[in-house]
Design an enzyme around this catalytic site. Sequence first.
Site, PDB file in Angstrom:
ATOM      1  N   LYS A 164       0.891  -0.808   0.246  1.00  0.00           N
ATOM      2  CA  LYS A 164       0.406  -0.276  -0.041  1.00  0.00           C
ATOM      3  C   LYS A 164       0.823   1.097   0.772  1.00  0.00           C
ATOM      4  O   LYS A 164       2.188   0.875   0.604  1.00  0.00           O
ATOM      5  CB  LYS A 164      -0.913  -0.035   1.370  1.00  0.00           C
ATOM      6  CG  LYS A 164      -1.603  -1.547   1.568  1.00  0.00           C
ATOM      7  CD  LYS A 164      -2.788  -1.167   0.481  1.00  0.00           C
ATOM      8  CE  LYS A 164      -4.105  -1.933   0.629  1.00  0.00           C
ATOM      9  NZ  LYS A 164      -4.768  -1.252  -0.216  1.00  0.00           N
ATOM     10  N   ASP A 189      -0.702  -0.604  -4.536  1.00  0.00           N
ATOM     11  CA  ASP A 189      -1.657   0.083  -4.465  1.00  0.00           C
ATOM     12  C   ASP A 189      -2.186   1.699  -3.874  1.00  0.00           C
ATOM     13  O   ASP A 189      -1.773   1.697  -2.930  1.00  0.00           O
ATOM     14  CB  ASP A 189      -2.510  -0.550  -3.795  1.00  0.00           C
ATOM     15  CG  ASP A 189      -4.299  -1.280  -4.204  1.00  0.00           C
ATOM     16  OD1 ASP A 189      -4.589   0.299  -4.081  1.00  0.00           O
ATOM     17  OD2 ASP A 189      -4.776  -1.988  -3.417  1.00  0.00           O
ATOM     18  N   ASP A 239      -9.606  -0.536  -9.402  1.00  0.00           N
ATOM     19  CA  ASP A 239      -9.628  -1.327  -8.622  1.00  0.00           C
ATOM     20  C   ASP A 239     -11.141  -0.100  -7.760  1.00  0.00           C
ATOM     21  O   ASP A 239     -12.120  -0.469  -8.599  1.00  0.00           O
ATOM     22  CB  ASP A 239      -8.859  -1.612  -6.872  1.00  0.00           C
ATOM     23  CG  ASP A 239      -9.308  -1.647  -5.977  1.00  0.00           C
ATOM     24  OD1 ASP A 239     -10.846  -2.408  -5.435  1.00  0.00           O
ATOM     25  OD2 ASP A 239      -9.540  -2.169  -4.684  1.00  0.00           O
TER      26      ASP A 239
END
Length: 370
Positions: A164, A189, A239
């Site tokens: 992340k 991400d 996403d």
Amino acid sequence: MIIRSLELYHIVMELKEPFTTSFGSIKKRETIIVKIVDDNDNTGWGEIVSSGGPWYSYETIETAIHIIKDYITPMIRGRAIDHPKTFHSLVSSIRGHNMAKAGIEMALWDLYAKELKMPLSAILGGVKYKIDCGVSIGIKSNVNELLKAVGYYLEQGYKRIKIKIKPRWDVDIVRRVRREYPDIPLQVDANAAYTLSDYVVFKKLDEYNLEMIEQPLYYDDLVDHAILQRLIRTPICLDESIKSIHDVKAAYRLGSCMVINIKPGRVGGLSEAVKMHDFCMTVGIPVWIGGMLETGIGRSYLVSLASLPNVKYPSDISASSRYYVEDIVEPPWTIDKDGTMKVPTKPGIGVEVLEDRIKKYIIRNIKLIP
Ligand code: OSB
Ligand code: MG
């Protein structure tokens, strides 16, 4: 079949360690377990992946309960539902609230598969008997903690590492991880933490041979992602921005991404997830299955979907022990040394739900039917 009973269990399960993203940190996973019993006395289970607050998407535990109690329940009560697709036609007037719909739809898929005495994966079109597992590592308080976590999960066998990122926890930490592990499949991400004006961050990340950059920009955007994708060579994976097959088609036409993360909760269930998967296969967009820190119940749907042929990257599907001290299914989900997880072969979701264990975590039991 006709639904004889529908119950929701609002549960809270403590994570082994806090999970931190660019939009916040959680230590306790709140979720809603759906239990449906049909007129053949079969039981189907589902999971609603909304969280306590509207951070990942606008849905919350409370909005899901509201939509199911006040809208979905009256629409499905007493109705013959011969296929999960019938469910969608019954509730098609409800816009959005995909996680609420998905939780109910999942339980109906479980029931449908149990009625046919087939594993869910086979019904959905699965072709794999084991799936490739990745791990998603949250933001840590310092880079040494992160390196420790990466090392630990690689040792467990995970086939790729996802980190992340957020502004100022990005290029430097990727450089450090790459220095230690030059060759591992690595991706990041951002959970929508950047804008196009952060272009130079992505230009720098382009140097680290990342598999993909997930959801760098605004959570509902397709146009800026299309601009960014033309400026960098690392594939963009979407996403949050992809909530339906319509978004997939738009992203494809616009060139907003090269990979799609499919989460059944985010897109309104398995029917939509399979539609998206099939469209992507036709146009040559590889996909993988994303997770929402699910319990063993929600995880079973991720595993079934990951057995589909166009799932070309390891998914965010990790062992039960990566998240929780104990899971609410038997057997718990485990990964083998080669970083794969076996796709169940028993009918339905293929794992047994431990109701006594669920009771330990219940904060509310909501009976909607009868
Ligand atoms: O963006 O993929 C995400 C968890 C909660 C909300 C959003 C995300 C995630 C994860 C965890 O990355 C994936 C998992 O379940 O292991
Ligand atoms: Mg994500």
